[in-house]
Scaffold this motif. Sequence first.
Motif, PDB file in Angstrom:
ATOM      1  N   LEU A  66       0.823  -1.210   0.000  1.00  6.02           N
ATOM      2  CA  LEU A  66       0.000   0.000   0.000  1.00  6.02           C
ATOM      3  C   LEU A  66       0.857   1.260   0.000  1.00  6.02           C
ATOM      4  O   LEU A  66       0.526   2.240  -0.672  1.00  6.02           O
ATOM      5  CB  LEU A  66      -0.950   0.001   1.195  1.00  6.02           C
ATOM      6  N   SER A  67       1.960   1.225   0.736  1.00 11.30           N
ATOM      7  CA  SER A  67       2.823   2.410   0.751  1.00 11.30           C
ATOM      8  C   SER A  67       3.468   2.625  -0.614  1.00 11.30           C
ATOM      9  O   SER A  67       3.677   3.758  -1.033  1.00 11.30           O
ATOM     10  CB  SER A  67       3.885   2.305   1.847  1.00 11.30           C
ATOM     11  N   ARG A  68       3.789   1.525  -1.324  1.00 13.56           N
ATOM     12  CA  ARG A  68       4.353   1.665  -2.667  1.00 13.56           C
ATOM     13  C   ARG A  68       3.314   2.203  -3.643  1.00 13.56           C
ATOM     14  O   ARG A  68       3.625   3.046  -4.487  1.00 13.56           O
ATOM     15  CB  ARG A  68       4.895   0.330  -3.163  1.00 13.56           C
ATOM     16  N   VAL A  69       2.103   1.714  -3.538  1.00 12.83           N
ATOM     17  CA  VAL A  69       1.050   2.146  -4.452  1.00 12.83           C
ATOM     18  C   VAL A  69       0.710   3.614  -4.210  1.00 12.83           C
ATOM     19  O   VAL A  69       0.388   4.344  -5.142  1.00 12.83           O
ATOM     20  CB  VAL A  69      -0.201   1.251  -4.301  1.00 12.83           C
ATOM     21  N   SER A  70       0.815   4.059  -2.958  1.00 10.94           N
ATOM     22  CA  SER A  70       0.485   5.449  -2.668  1.00 10.94           C
ATOM     23  C   SER A  70       1.667   6.382  -2.955  1.00 10.94           C
ATOM     24  O   SER A  70       1.533   7.590  -2.843  1.00 10.94           O
ATOM     25  CB  SER A  70       0.032   5.600  -1.214  1.00 10.94           C
ATOM     26  N   ASP A  71       2.804   5.833  -3.356  1.00  5.11           N
ATOM     27  CA  ASP A  71       3.982   6.624  -3.709  1.00  5.11           C
ATOM     28  C   ASP A  71       3.761   7.237  -5.095  1.00  5.11           C
ATOM     29  O   ASP A  71       3.610   6.517  -6.082  1.00  5.11           O
ATOM     30  CB  ASP A  71       5.208   5.716  -3.694  1.00  5.11           C
ATOM     31  N   PRO A  72       3.748   8.559  -5.191  1.00  6.34           N
ATOM     32  CA  PRO A  72       3.468   9.205  -6.481  1.00  6.34           C
ATOM     33  C   PRO A  72       4.444   8.780  -7.586  1.00  6.34           C
ATOM     34  O   PRO A  72       4.028   8.595  -8.729  1.00  6.34           O
ATOM     35  CB  PRO A  72       3.597  10.699  -6.180  1.00  6.34           C
ATOM     36  N   ALA A  73       5.719   8.639  -7.266  1.00  3.49           N
ATOM     37  CA  ALA A  73       6.691   8.240  -8.293  1.00  3.49           C
ATOM     38  C   ALA A  73       6.378   6.834  -8.805  1.00  3.49           C
ATOM     39  O   ALA A  73       6.469   6.563 -10.008  1.00  3.49           O
ATOM     40  CB  ALA A  73       8.111   8.297  -7.729  1.00  3.49           C
ATOM     41  N   PHE A  74       5.993   5.949  -7.912  1.00  2.06           N
ATOM     42  CA  PHE A  74       5.637   4.586  -8.310  1.00  2.06           C
ATOM     43  C   PHE A  74       4.395   4.592  -9.195  1.00  2.06           C
ATOM     44  O   PHE A  74       4.332   3.908 -10.210  1.00  2.06           O
ATOM     45  CB  PHE A  74       5.427   3.726  -7.062  1.00  2.06           C
ATOM     46  N   ARG A  75       3.417   5.403  -8.840  1.00  2.00           N
ATOM     47  CA  ARG A  75       2.194   5.491  -9.659  1.00  2.00           C
ATOM     48  C   ARG A  75       2.513   6.016 -11.045  1.00  2.00           C
ATOM     49  O   ARG A  75       1.955   5.550 -12.037  1.00  2.00           O
ATOM     50  CB  ARG A  75       1.157   6.363  -8.962  1.00  2.00           C
ATOM     51  N   ARG A  76       3.421   7.001 -11.144  1.00  2.00           N
ATOM     52  CA  ARG A  76       3.821   7.511 -12.455  1.00  2.00           C
ATOM     53  C   ARG A  76       4.498   6.420 -13.273  1.00  2.00           C
ATOM     54  O   ARG A  76       4.249   6.292 -14.473  1.00  2.00           O
ATOM     55  CB  ARG A  76       4.739   8.719 -12.304  1.00  2.00           C
ATOM     56  N   ARG A  77       5.369   5.628 -12.628  1.00  3.17           N
ATOM     57  CA  ARG A  77       6.028   4.537 -13.345  1.00  3.17           C
ATOM     58  C   ARG A  77       5.011   3.533 -13.839  1.00  3.17           C
ATOM     59  O   ARG A  77       5.077   3.050 -14.975  1.00  3.17           O
ATOM     60  CB  ARG A  77       7.057   3.837 -12.434  1.00  3.17           C
ATOM     61  N   LEU A  78       4.036   3.198 -12.995  1.00  2.00           N
ATOM     62  CA  LEU A  78       2.977   2.267 -13.421  1.00  2.00           C
ATOM     63  C   LEU A  78       2.202   2.829 -14.597  1.00  2.00           C
ATOM     64  O   LEU A  78       1.888   2.123 -15.566  1.00  2.00           O
ATOM     65  CB  LEU A  78       2.020   1.960 -12.264  1.00  2.00           C
ATOM     66  N   ALA A  79       1.844   4.097 -14.506  1.00  2.00           N
ATOM     67  CA  ALA A  79       1.093   4.729 -15.592  1.00  2.00           C
ATOM     68  C   ALA A  79       1.907   4.717 -16.869  1.00  2.00           C
ATOM     69  O   ALA A  79       1.367   4.454 -17.951  1.00  2.00           O
ATOM     70  CB  ALA A  79       0.703   6.151 -15.203  1.00  2.00           C
ATOM     71  N   GLY A  80       3.202   4.969 -16.766  1.00  3.33           N
ATOM     72  CA  GLY A  80       4.070   4.932 -17.947  1.00  3.33           C
ATOM     73  C   GLY A  80       4.117   3.556 -18.562  1.00  3.33           C
ATOM     74  O   GLY A  80       4.089   3.407 -19.786  1.00  3.33           O
ATOM     75  N   LEU A  81       4.172   2.525 -17.723  1.00  2.00           N
ATOM     76  CA  LEU A  81       4.173   1.145 -18.244  1.00  2.00           C
ATOM     77  C   LEU A  81       2.851   0.826 -18.916  1.00  2.00           C
ATOM     78  O   LEU A  81       2.811   0.172 -19.949  1.00  2.00           O
ATOM     79  CB  LEU A  81       4.453   0.153 -17.114  1.00  2.00           C
ATOM     80  N   LYS A  82       1.775   1.304 -18.334  1.00  4.05           N
ATOM     81  CA  LYS A  82       0.446   1.046 -18.893  1.00  4.05           C
ATOM     82  C   LYS A  82       0.309   1.698 -20.262  1.00  4.05           C
ATOM     83  O   LYS A  82      -0.217   1.089 -21.189  1.00  4.05           O
ATOM     84  CB  LYS A  82      -0.617   1.585 -17.926  1.00  4.05           C
ATOM     85  N   HIS A  83       0.827   2.885 -20.410  1.00  4.34           N
ATOM     86  CA  HIS A  83       0.694   3.602 -21.686  1.00  4.34           C
ATOM     87  C   HIS A  83       1.621   3.028 -22.750  1.00  4.34           C
ATOM     88  O   HIS A  83       1.325   3.118 -23.937  1.00  4.34           O
ATOM     89  CB  HIS A  83       0.978   5.089 -21.491  1.00  4.34           C
ATOM     90  N   SER A  84       2.730   2.427 -22.336  1.00  3.20           N
ATOM     91  CA  SER A  84       3.667   1.861 -23.322  1.00  3.20           C
ATOM     92  C   SER A  84       3.258   0.452 -23.761  1.00  3.20           C
ATOM     93  O   SER A  84       3.788  -0.064 -24.717  1.00  3.20           O
ATOM     94  CB  SER A  84       5.095   1.841 -22.764  1.00  3.20           C
ATOM     95  N   ALA A  85       2.308  -0.136 -23.085  1.00  5.47           N
ATOM     96  CA  ALA A  85       1.903  -1.511 -23.411  1.00  5.47           C
ATOM     97  C   ALA A  85       0.901  -1.562 -24.520  1.00  5.47           C
ATOM     98  O   ALA A  85       0.344  -0.721 -25.034  1.00  5.47           O
ATOM     99  CB  ALA A  85       1.295  -2.179 -22.176  1.00  5.47           C
TER     100      ALA A  85
END
Length: 69
Positions: free
Chosen positions: A50-69
């Motif tokens: 939960l702390s990782r998911v609430s980390d803004p930098a981690f969320r940006r990385r996830l969003a970047g992976l989602k958009h590149s897929a």
Amino acid sequence: TQGWSPEEIHFQHPGLSLAQIHAALTFYYENQAALDAQIHDWIDEEAQLLSRVSDPAFRRRLAGLKHSA
């Protein structure tokens, strides 16, 4: 069990027989230390995730992976 008796557990979960409830409670009390340790490990792992998911930098990385897929 929230302090419930086996009969109250059965009332709340009628799909379980009293024999199943007693067996589960027996197993728990015979293995309480190990089971409680496992539960605490799961809670700690959940908190870390939960702390990782609430980390803004981690969320940006996830969003970047989602958009590149």
